[in-house]
Design a protein around this motif. Structure first.
Motif, PDB file in Angstrom:
ATOM      1  N   GLY A  66       0.814  -1.224   0.000  1.00 32.26           N
ATOM      2  CA  GLY A  66       0.000   0.000   0.000  1.00 32.26           C
ATOM      3  C   GLY A  66       0.837   1.260   0.000  1.00 32.26           C
ATOM      4  O   GLY A  66       1.866   1.356  -0.689  1.00 32.26           O
ATOM      5  N   PHE A  67       0.388   2.249   0.765  1.00 33.91           N
ATOM      6  CA  PHE A  67       1.032   3.564   0.727  1.00 33.91           C
ATOM      7  C   PHE A  67       2.403   3.598   1.396  1.00 33.91           C
ATOM      8  O   PHE A  67       3.032   4.646   1.444  1.00 33.91           O
ATOM      9  N   GLU A  68       2.874   2.465   1.878  1.00 39.98           N
ATOM     10  CA  GLU A  68       4.270   2.487   2.325  1.00 39.98           C
ATOM     11  C   GLU A  68       5.160   2.770   1.103  1.00 39.98           C
ATOM     12  O   GLU A  68       6.227   3.376   1.200  1.00 39.98           O
ATOM     13  N   SER A  69       4.668   2.342  -0.052  1.00 38.01           N
ATOM     14  CA  SER A  69       5.455   2.497  -1.268  1.00 38.01           C
ATOM     15  C   SER A  69       5.068   3.769  -2.015  1.00 38.01           C
ATOM     16  O   SER A  69       3.881   4.112  -2.121  1.00 38.01           O
ATOM     17  N   ARG A  70       6.057   4.408  -2.578  1.00 37.14           N
ATOM     18  CA  ARG A  70       5.790   5.606  -3.386  1.00 37.14           C
ATOM     19  C   ARG A  70       4.987   5.260  -4.648  1.00 37.14           C
ATOM     20  O   ARG A  70       4.288   6.102  -5.208  1.00 37.14           O
ATOM     21  N   GLN A  71       5.070   4.005  -5.064  1.00 39.73           N
ATOM     22  CA  GLN A  71       4.303   3.575  -6.247  1.00 39.73           C
ATOM     23  C   GLN A  71       2.806   3.811  -6.082  1.00 39.73           C
ATOM     24  O   GLN A  71       2.091   4.006  -7.058  1.00 39.73           O
ATOM     25  N   ALA A  72       2.340   3.778  -4.834  1.00 44.38           N
ATOM     26  CA  ALA A  72       0.898   3.956  -4.590  1.00 44.38           C
ATOM     27  C   ALA A  72       0.434   5.331  -5.059  1.00 44.38           C
ATOM     28  O   ALA A  72      -0.716   5.497  -5.479  1.00 44.38           O
ATOM     29  N   ILE A  73       1.333   6.314  -5.009  1.00 43.25           N
ATOM     30  CA  ILE A  73       0.943   7.674  -5.414  1.00 43.25           C
ATOM     31  C   ILE A  73       0.468   7.646  -6.869  1.00 43.25           C
ATOM     32  O   ILE A  73      -0.595   8.177  -7.206  1.00 43.25           O
ATOM     33  N   GLY A  74       1.259   7.007  -7.734  1.00 42.05           N
ATOM     34  CA  GLY A  74       0.914   6.972  -9.156  1.00 42.05           C
ATOM     35  C   GLY A  74      -0.403   6.250  -9.403  1.00 42.05           C
ATOM     36  O   GLY A  74      -1.251   6.728 -10.172  1.00 42.05           O
ATOM     37  N   ASP A  75      -0.605   5.119  -8.744  1.00 44.76           N
ATOM     38  CA  ASP A  75      -1.846   4.370  -8.969  1.00 44.76           C
ATOM     39  C   ASP A  75      -3.061   5.144  -8.460  1.00 44.76           C
ATOM     40  O   ASP A  75      -4.124   5.146  -9.087  1.00 44.76           O
ATOM     41  N   TYR A  76      -2.873   5.820  -7.330  1.00 42.52           N
ATOM     42  CA  TYR A  76      -3.983   6.611  -6.771  1.00 42.52           C
ATOM     43  C   TYR A  76      -4.316   7.799  -7.677  1.00 42.52           C
ATOM     44  O   TYR A  76      -5.489   8.072  -7.975  1.00 42.52           O
ATOM     45  N   VAL A  77      -3.294   8.497  -8.134  1.00 45.35           N
ATOM     46  CA  VAL A  77      -3.534   9.708  -8.944  1.00 45.35           C
ATOM     47  C   VAL A  77      -4.167   9.322 -10.288  1.00 45.35           C
ATOM     48  O   VAL A  77      -5.048  10.019 -10.792  1.00 45.35           O
ATOM     49  N   LYS A  78      -3.750   8.190 -10.820  1.00 45.09           N
ATOM     50  CA  LYS A  78      -4.372   7.711 -12.079  1.00 45.09           C
ATOM     51  C   LYS A  78      -5.887   7.500 -11.843  1.00 45.09           C
ATOM     52  O   LYS A  78      -6.713   7.953 -12.646  1.00 45.09           O
ATOM     53  N   PHE A  79      -6.214   6.857 -10.743  1.00 48.55           N
ATOM     54  CA  PHE A  79      -7.631   6.630 -10.386  1.00 48.55           C
ATOM     55  C   PHE A  79      -8.361   7.974 -10.240  1.00 48.55           C
ATOM     56  O   PHE A  79      -9.447   8.188 -10.804  1.00 48.55           O
ATOM     57  N   ALA A  80      -7.731   8.901  -9.512  1.00 49.47           N
ATOM     58  CA  ALA A  80      -8.373  10.207  -9.286  1.00 49.47           C
ATOM     59  C   ALA A  80      -8.630  10.919 -10.618  1.00 49.47           C
ATOM     60  O   ALA A  80      -9.721  11.453 -10.845  1.00 49.47           O
ATOM     61  N   LYS A  81      -7.650  10.880 -11.499  1.00 53.15           N
ATOM     62  CA  LYS A  81      -7.826  11.587 -12.784  1.00 53.15           C
ATOM     63  C   LYS A  81      -8.968  10.984 -13.599  1.00 53.15           C
ATOM     64  O   LYS A  81      -9.721  11.700 -14.249  1.00 53.15           O
ATOM     65  N   VAL A  82      -9.044   9.654 -13.579  1.00 60.09           N
ATOM     66  CA  VAL A  82     -10.123   8.992 -14.332  1.00 60.09           C
ATOM     67  C   VAL A  82     -11.483   9.459 -13.819  1.00 60.09           C
ATOM     68  O   VAL A  82     -12.376   9.824 -14.598  1.00 60.09           O
ATOM     69  N   ILE A  83     -11.645   9.507 -12.502  1.00 64.24           N
ATOM     70  CA  ILE A  83     -12.985   9.888 -12.003  1.00 64.24           C
ATOM     71  C   ILE A  83     -13.221  11.402 -12.153  1.00 64.24           C
ATOM     72  O   ILE A  83     -14.339  11.825 -12.389  1.00 64.24           O
ATOM     73  N   PHE A  84     -12.174  12.202 -12.092  1.00 63.30           N
ATOM     74  CA  PHE A  84     -12.358  13.648 -12.333  1.00 63.30           C
ATOM     75  C   PHE A  84     -12.860  13.866 -13.762  1.00 63.30           C
ATOM     76  O   PHE A  84     -13.788  14.623 -14.002  1.00 63.30           O
ATOM     77  N   ASN A  85     -12.180  13.194 -14.716  1.00 62.11           N
ATOM     78  CA  ASN A  85     -12.570  13.382 -16.115  1.00 62.11           C
ATOM     79  C   ASN A  85     -13.992  12.897 -16.365  1.00 62.11           C
ATOM     80  O   ASN A  85     -14.744  13.511 -17.109  1.00 62.11           O
ATOM     81  N   ARG A  86     -14.332  11.801 -15.742  1.00 65.06           N
ATOM     82  CA  ARG A  86     -15.659  11.233 -15.982  1.00 65.06           C
ATOM     83  C   ARG A  86     -16.774  12.075 -15.327  1.00 65.06           C
ATOM     84  O   ARG A  86     -17.829  12.271 -15.909  1.00 65.06           O
ATOM     85  N   TYR A  87     -16.526  12.539 -14.100  1.00 68.43           N
ATOM     86  CA  TYR A  87     -17.628  13.167 -13.349  1.00 68.43           C
ATOM     87  C   TYR A  87     -17.467  14.677 -13.173  1.00 68.43           C
ATOM     88  O   TYR A  87     -18.130  15.279 -12.332  1.00 68.43           O
ATOM     89  N   LYS A  88     -16.581  15.266 -13.960  1.00 66.19           N
ATOM     90  CA  LYS A  88     -16.247  16.687 -13.730  1.00 66.19           C
ATOM     91  C   LYS A  88     -17.450  17.622 -13.833  1.00 66.19           C
ATOM     92  O   LYS A  88     -17.497  18.649 -13.171  1.00 66.19           O
ATOM     93  N   LYS A  89     -18.433  17.235 -14.605  1.00 61.54           N
ATOM     94  CA  LYS A  89     -19.597  18.126 -14.745  1.00 61.54           C
ATOM     95  C   LYS A  89     -20.606  17.898 -13.632  1.00 61.54           C
ATOM     96  O   LYS A  89     -21.587  18.612 -13.518  1.00 61.54           O
ATOM     97  N   ARG A  90     -20.411  16.834 -12.847  1.00 63.44           N
ATOM     98  CA  ARG A  90     -21.461  16.459 -11.917  1.00 63.44           C
ATOM     99  C   ARG A  90     -21.061  16.612 -10.454  1.00 63.44           C
ATOM    100  O   ARG A  90     -21.923  16.662  -9.586  1.00 63.44           O
ATOM    101  N   VAL A  91     -19.744  16.642 -10.188  1.00 65.29           N
ATOM    102  CA  VAL A  91     -19.307  16.695  -8.789  1.00 65.29           C
ATOM    103  C   VAL A  91     -18.437  17.930  -8.580  1.00 65.29           C
ATOM    104  O   VAL A  91     -17.439  18.119  -9.280  1.00 65.29           O
ATOM    105  N   LYS A  92     -18.836  18.737  -7.600  1.00 63.82           N
ATOM    106  CA  LYS A  92     -18.066  19.948  -7.320  1.00 63.82           C
ATOM    107  C   LYS A  92     -17.184  19.773  -6.069  1.00 63.82           C
ATOM    108  O   LYS A  92     -16.102  20.323  -5.993  1.00 63.82           O
ATOM    109  N   TYR A  93     -17.675  19.012  -5.098  1.00 67.69           N
ATOM    110  CA  TYR A  93     -16.959  18.877  -3.817  1.00 67.69           C
ATOM    111  C   TYR A  93     -16.253  17.529  -3.722  1.00 67.69           C
ATOM    112  O   TYR A  93     -16.891  16.471  -3.861  1.00 67.69           O
ATOM    113  N   TRP A  94     -14.941  17.571  -3.443  1.00 64.78           N
ATOM    114  CA  TRP A  94     -14.136  16.346  -3.397  1.00 64.78           C
ATOM    115  C   TRP A  94     -13.273  16.303  -2.135  1.00 64.78           C
ATOM    116  O   TRP A  94     -12.745  17.332  -1.711  1.00 64.78           O
TER     117      TRP A  94
END
Ligand code: BG6
Length: 487
Positions: free
Chosen positions: A157-185
């Motif tokens: 998990g987050f003991e590794s710096r690699q987790a940052i990349g996997d998490y940010v990839k996930f975040a970007k995917v959901i931002f792009n998908r729901y950007k018109k629908r979600v304002k608060y994160w």
């Protein structure tokens, strides 16, 4: 009627997490998360709770012998299939906002795939459609204790710096998908829980074999990775969704000194610093000096990349979100100094406070104190995103749930939010924990209920899952209707 004036745009609502409410753990290609690995254990005492940590030995045992255990969070309360019915109930109460999280493993079942799982994304489209239908604003926690189990096995998990990349990839995917629908994160639920529950908070197995005599080293390293990941998610959010509001969230551990002895007062200050260090970094954009001292005195050496300080400095959050359940006592007496691991509930008992059935101290005034303290210090808007009473509810002979104790608890806390607003604190909203009943995070019990809507299900998942409105449902509806005037 009272004379509390909540702002007109005050966001009243309720909060939940995917791992506790959704169920559907293997639907449409969803993968397993850390929360899917918390089996139900029968407990002798109600306070025998919050033992949510999983050792590597236990994890192996659960994985190899799944059939021997019941994992309640895999079933949740079936929000996955009943979201329309549940959201209609939230709308009936008048929710202005609904806090939910997006199950990471619905979108990236293993966590390290290149491409997201389309059916997982489509599920949240439907949920947001439904919220939109009723004009309910979503408040999305990107991850609420839901890291893919594969990433725990792959790199702890987050003991590794690699987790940052996997998490940010996930975040970007959901931002792009729901950007018109979600304002608060909110990028992470309760960042500071890394210190008490590293497995749950960040997929970090903290067995003695994993660290060299210094447990704090691994916890603060993982914390650093989550802070950087949070700032990078904030950066991506600003690029993808200008106008979005990004919070940073902690479990608020408001701490009083046990006595007026200066040493106890100092200990309370130190514990406060450990708690507010998270918003210090994410709101102010830098590690505070007291933490460098703490790291030095505790032989903690955090590996930071050269770009980290710029990342933190340039991508600060807009508001502080926090959960509030109780207050704590600090004492300089070594036998009482809180260790970083173990129970969330403090060892010292405040004799002035009543306790819940699960031995959590009840302190509404502490909520006013905490709102004032955080606002004085950070001068940014605050959002109470969790507050509520876990209780055993019974269905009475009339088929109803008369939860006057929950009404009393919430009323007293909301009154204190009103007092803090009068003190001048900028409060964006209040989302109760929970909405319907769902699985307890700490104990994996169903019997520890927080909702306005009773769900017919027991600790082993038996029951019809029928929803029944409790007395508190009708009460909260009036609270929202009157904008906090009728409590
Ligand atoms: C918070 C968590 O710490 O406390 C929630 O964010 C959790 O997920 C809540 O459910 C109450 O804790 P519990 O253990 O009573 O469910």
């Amino acid at each position: 009627m009272n004379n509390i004036v909540f702002p007109k745009e005050f966001l009243w609502g309720g909060a939940s997490s995917a791992s506790q409410a959704e169920g559907g753990y293997d639907a449409d290609g969803r993968g397993l998360s850390i929360s899917d690995m918390h089996p139900y254990r029968k407990m002798e005492h109600s306070n025998d709770n919050m033992k949510i940590e999983v050792s590597s030995k236990e994890l192996m045992e659960y994985m190899n012998n799944e059939e021997k255990y019941y994992f309640p969070k895999r079933k949740g309360v079936d929000f996955f299939n009943r979201y329309k019915e549940d959201i209609a109930l939230f709308a009936e109460m008048g929710f202005k906002v609904y806090r939910l999280s997006i199950a990471w493993t619905r979108i990236f079942p293993l966590g390290d795939e290149e491409e997201p799982n389309e059916s997982g994304l489509a599920f949240y489209d439907k949920v947001f459609d439904e919220l939109e239908k009723y004009g309910i604003e979503p408040l999305v926690t990107i991850t609420h204790y839901e890291m893919p189990i594969h990433l725990v096995k792959k790199y702890n998990g987050f003991e590794s710096r690699q987790a940052i990349g996997d998490y940010v990839k996930f975040a970007k995917v959901i931002f792009n998908r729901y950007k018109k629908r979600v304002k608060y994160w909110i990028p992470f639920n309760e960042l500071n829980m890394m210190l008490t529950s590293p497995y749950t908070c960040g997929g970090v197995i903290c067995d003695a074999s994993k660290y060299n005599g210094n447990e704090k080293q691994i916890k603060y390293q993982a914390t650093h990775h989550q802070l950087v990941a949070s700032a990078l998610a904030t950066k991506a959010a600003r690029e993808i969704m200008p106008g979005a509001k990004i919070g940073c969230m902690i479990a608020r551990l408001e701490t009083y000194a046990a006595t007026s002895k200066p040493e106890d007062q100092l200990q309370a200050l130190k514990e406060e610093q450990i708690n507010t260090f998270y918003p210090e970094v994410l709101i102010r954009g830098r590690y505070p000096q007291y933490m460098y001292r703490y790291f030095e005195e505790n032989s903690i050496n955090i590996e930071m990349s050269p770009e980290d300080s710029d990342i933190l400095n340039n991508n600060t959050a807009d508001f502080i979100a926090f959960s509030y359940y109780m207050t704590y006592l600090a004492s300089a007496d070594p036998k009482h100094i809180a260790t970083d691991s173990g129970s969330l509930v403090g060892a010292l008992k405040n004799p002035y406070l009543e306790m819940t059935e699960w031995d959590w101290p009840i302190d509404p005034i502490g909520l006013r104190i905490t709102l004032n303290r955080l606002y004085d210090k950070f001068q940014v808007p605050l959002f109470i995103v969790e507050n509520g009473l876990g209780a055993n509810d019974d269905v009475s002979e009339d088929g109803k749930i008369h939860d006057s104790y929950r009404i009393d608890y919430l009323k007293k806390h909301i009154e204190q939010v009103g007092e803090a607003i009068k003190d001048g604190v900028e409060v964006m909203g209040y989302t109760t924990w929970g909405t319907t009943d769902f699985i307890s995070c700490g104990t994996s019990q169903m019997s520890k209920r927080y909702g306005f809507v009773y769900v017919d299900q027991d600790n082993f998942g038996n029951g019809t899952q029928k929803r029944i409105k409790k007395d508190s449902f009708y009460w909260y509806k009036k609270v929202i209707e009157s904008n906090g005037n009728i409590l």
